[in-house]
Design an enzyme around this catalytic site. Structure first.
Site, PDB file in Angstrom:
ATOM      1  N   ASP A 188      30.982  45.817  32.429  1.00 47.75           N
ATOM      2  CA  ASP A 188      30.907  44.470  32.072  1.00 47.75           C
ATOM      3  C   ASP A 188      30.489  43.472  33.338  1.00 47.75           C
ATOM      4  OD1 ASP A 188      31.939  44.916  29.568  1.00 47.75           O
ATOM      5  OD2 ASP A 188      34.085  44.139  30.074  1.00 47.75           O
ATOM      6  N   ASP A 235      47.969  28.557  43.745  1.00 44.89           N
ATOM      7  CA  ASP A 235      46.891  29.084  44.380  1.00 44.89           C
ATOM      8  C   ASP A 235      45.786  28.907  43.611  1.00 44.89           C
ATOM      9  OD1 ASP A 235      48.551  30.550  45.897  1.00 44.89           O
ATOM     10  OD2 ASP A 235      48.615  32.280  44.830  1.00 44.89           O
ATOM     11  N   THR A 269      40.194  38.149  28.152  1.00 48.42           N
ATOM     12  CA  THR A 269      40.503  39.390  28.055  1.00 48.42           C
ATOM     13  C   THR A 269      40.163  39.784  29.454  1.00 48.42           C
ATOM     14  OG1 THR A 269      38.487  40.351  27.471  1.00 48.42           O
ATOM     15  CG2 THR A 269      39.890  40.138  25.773  1.00 48.42           C
ATOM     16  N   SER A 306      45.446  38.591  32.737  1.00 45.26           N
ATOM     17  CA  SER A 306      46.255  38.982  33.850  1.00 45.26           C
ATOM     18  C   SER A 306      47.089  37.756  34.285  1.00 45.26           C
ATOM     19  CB  SER A 306      45.383  39.540  35.086  1.00 45.26           C
ATOM     20  OG  SER A 306      44.677  38.440  35.717  1.00 45.26           O
TER      21      SER A 306
END
Length: 267
Positions: A45, A154, A165, A170
């Site tokens: 990717d 952060d 995705t 995450s």
């Protein structure tokens, strides 16, 4: 057919690239590095992101095809041992009167970055992230020119549906079908206590909305646009919205999005 191939650079991808060129020559394809009709990405990717940004100025005129040389990727319809089948279908589709490939168009992210040193525009296929380099990021987040929250943490990730995705997932963001014209805002380790509050939840904005991120202290920041990193210490603001342009992928056989999701995360 005018085509171009961009590979990851490892030995398998290079070998496959050479194989593709030989097969393409037999079918009368013409290699064109300036104005190809089809760009074939061979690798992962990340290779597709590189291909996208290589031809960023020609996006309306190009369709991409992904060949994966590792695990199944979200931008890859084809595996390493399927090159002959791919080239055969491309050749058949290029002939007059033949069934053309299905061209799917997915939304992109438009960025307007305002710095003391000037203004800059970018397009992202996957996501834009803003992170602190020395400590906590302090940023004001506006939605449609109205203050929404004062962020401390952060960083912030703004993703496209196709990028939902990736890093977005995450961070606890939702996976969004890539035909939905939207952008997603996900916080990266936000600070939430009695003094500082953020929404603490990913947000989806439709294509007619925009969000602005304002730097609210002197801070060194790392801006990442897909795979491109930019260090800045003079950021004023970033405007994020769904781009007018879309990216095109040539589908020579069906491979539904949710099948990709299942293959990638459930096996």
């Amino acid at each position: 057919m005018r085509y171009y191939v961009l590979d990851r650079g490892d030995q398998l991808s290079v070998d496959l690239s050479e194989q593709f060129h030989k097969l393409a020559a037999k079918h009368g394809f013409r290699l064109d590095a300036e104005s190809p009709e089809i760009v074939v990405s061979i690798g992962g990717d990340g290779t597709m992101l590189h291909a996208f940004h290589t031809f960023i100025d020609h996006i309306p005129d190009i369709a991409f095809v992904g060949v994966h040389t590792g695990h199944l990727g979200f931008y890859a319809d084809w595996q390493a041992d399927e090159l002959p089948q791919l080239v055969e279908l491309m050749s058949s589709a290029s002939k007059s009167g033949s069934v053309r490939p299905r061209i799917v168009k997915y939304p992109l992210l438009e960025l307007e970055i305002h710095r003391k040193s000037g203004n800059f525009s970018y397009i992202a296929l996957n996501e834009f992230t803003l992170k602190g380099m020395d400590g906590t990021v302090v940023a004001q987040v506006d939605i449609n020119d109205q203050t929404f929250e004062m962020f401390r943490g952060d960083g912030i990730c703004i993703s496209t549906p196709t990028g939902s995705t990736a890093y977005n997932k995450s961070l606890g963001g939702a996976m969004v079908h890539p035909t939905i014209e939207a952008l997603q805002i996900a916080e990266i380790a936000s600070i939430n206590n009695r003094v500082f509050r953020t929404m603490g939840s990913p947000l989806l904005l439709p294509k007619h909305h925009h969000t602005d991120i304002f730097s609210r202290k002197e801070q060194r920041l790392l801006l990442t646009i897909d795979h491109v990193n930019i260090q800045v210490d003079d950021l004023i603001s970033v405007r994020c919205q769904v781009a007018k342009e879309k990216v095109s992928f040539a589908r020579y056989r069906p491979f539904p999005f949710w099948n990709r999701v299942r293959e990638a995360f459930l096996g």
